[in-house]
Write a protein that holds these residues in place. Sequence first.
Motif, PDB file in Angstrom:
ATOM      1  N   PHE A   1      25.611  11.595  33.023  1.00  0.00           N
ATOM      2  CA  PHE A   1      24.343  11.196  33.624  1.00  0.00           C
ATOM      3  C   PHE A   1      24.054   9.766  33.210  1.00  0.00           C
ATOM      4  O   PHE A   1      24.725   9.186  32.346  1.00  0.00           O
ATOM      5  N   SER A  55      23.863  20.699  29.770  1.00  0.00           N
ATOM      6  CA  SER A  55      25.193  21.167  30.180  1.00  0.00           C
ATOM      7  C   SER A  55      25.918  20.159  31.069  1.00  0.00           C
ATOM      8  O   SER A  55      27.086  20.362  31.406  1.00  0.00           O
ATOM      9  N   ALA A  56      25.251  19.067  31.457  1.00  0.00           N
ATOM     10  CA  ALA A  56      25.875  18.066  32.327  1.00  0.00           C
ATOM     11  C   ALA A  56      26.970  17.320  31.573  1.00  0.00           C
ATOM     12  O   ALA A  56      26.862  17.077  30.371  1.00  0.00           O
ATOM     13  N   SER A  57      28.024  16.961  32.288  1.00  0.00           N
ATOM     14  CA  SER A  57      29.114  16.198  31.680  1.00  0.00           C
ATOM     15  C   SER A  57      28.891  14.695  31.813  1.00  0.00           C
ATOM     16  O   SER A  57      29.569  13.910  31.139  1.00  0.00           O
ATOM     17  N   PHE A  81      23.785  12.732  37.855  1.00  0.00           N
ATOM     18  CA  PHE A  81      24.197  13.915  37.093  1.00  0.00           C
ATOM     19  C   PHE A  81      25.527  14.423  37.625  1.00  0.00           C
ATOM     20  O   PHE A  81      25.789  14.420  38.833  1.00  0.00           O
ATOM     21  N   GLY A  82      26.361  14.894  36.723  1.00  0.00           N
ATOM     22  CA  GLY A  82      27.647  15.445  37.120  1.00  0.00           C
ATOM     23  C   GLY A  82      28.118  16.497  36.148  1.00  0.00           C
ATOM     24  O   GLY A  82      27.503  16.725  35.109  1.00  0.00           O
ATOM     25  N   TYR A  84      17.043  19.114  38.327  1.00  0.00           N
ATOM     26  CA  TYR A  84      17.308  17.935  37.506  1.00  0.00           C
ATOM     27  C   TYR A  84      16.076  17.039  37.428  1.00  0.00           C
ATOM     28  O   TYR A  84      15.441  16.757  38.455  1.00  0.00           O
ATOM     29  N   LEU A 113      20.046  22.388  32.177  1.00  0.00           N
ATOM     30  CA  LEU A 113      20.930  21.717  33.129  1.00  0.00           C
ATOM     31  C   LEU A 113      21.363  20.345  32.605  1.00  0.00           C
ATOM     32  O   LEU A 113      22.537  19.969  32.709  1.00  0.00           O
ATOM     33  N   VAL A 114      20.420  19.601  32.050  1.00  0.00           N
ATOM     34  CA  VAL A 114      20.761  18.282  31.512  1.00  0.00           C
ATOM     35  C   VAL A 114      21.715  18.423  30.334  1.00  0.00           C
ATOM     36  O   VAL A 114      22.693  17.682  30.207  1.00  0.00           O
TER      37      VAL A 114
END
Length: 356
Positions: free
Chosen positions: A100, A96-98, A355-356, A334, A93-94
Amino acid sequence: MSIPDTSPVEDVPEQEPPLAGARPNWWVSLAVVLVCLAVIATGWVVTKLAVGDGSRPRDLADGTGPMTVASAPSVEGVDPEDAGTFIGVSTELVESASMFRITFSVYEIETSGRSGGEGTTESDAARSTGSSGGSTTGADGTASAGEEGTGAQEPDGAGAATSGDGGTPEADDAGSPDSDSVLDSDVVESTLGEGQVVYDTGKNPKFEHVFRTPDGARVDRYQMSAGQLVMTADVGVPGLVVLDPPDEADRYLCSNAFATAHLREVLSTSTDLTFVGRERVELSGAEETVAHSTYLYTGTFTSLRGGYDTTTGDNTLTSVAGTEFRLWIDELGYPRRLVLRSRDGIGETHEFHSFG
């Protein structure tokens, strides 16, 4: 004597000569050409629909069935008590995040009266290796993976704790690996530095990592949108330097790999990874405190300790075996807080935001 030709003769209308100055009708000609082109185009489209060209978008899954977009990582259906699987999804998840943000602090721990460091902080040994927090003495990163911050000009709540002594959350006995745990010791902390990391794929640079020491020394590291790794520092680096080719320490400290390096090391080196239970975690930001319902994991692993050598101007990276950790991951998967304690008297607190 010739015989006269008596066969009937067809009446052929006489063609009138063209009038002087008359021109062909170009509008009619143009219309005919356009109609022909439309017929050709229609035939081509029909042929493509019937035959197909066998191509497909590269981001669609292969296979003979219907094409589907690859699914994003999710902890849905993953049992939090399955620690390895849950942390593995959290790592994805981290990655793939755009965007943080990470704030963190690095500190020395006085370990008086406990085995493995009685009466000393071993800070001198840490400095001699050029590993502590970015100071002008060659100490920039006494802490592992997250010890140097990025992005913002001022660390925003770096390592702030909502419980305990203001830099490290109080340890809970339930998660201690053993009775001699560094996490459970009464400690007095001397801050070596604070930092912040900001990652945003929509900006250039997309990764910014800034670390400061109490005496004002500073190291800045960047990853540009095109992938180049760049750094600068108050001491040891002649201005802005492009790290080409980058080594392992550069890639760790100057790219978004910094955010998941410890998680991956936990998965690959921890032999006592334990799910403890649920806990509420509060993270302090610039303007507000945000609470998260989380799952707590504990254990020991081989951490990474990044640093900066002021003599050579190089980033450094050291493996530290036997580091104790506590990791809080929220219900969406997350990571929210990571606390590290090593036997050589160095501690770290990392907090994950936005996170986004």
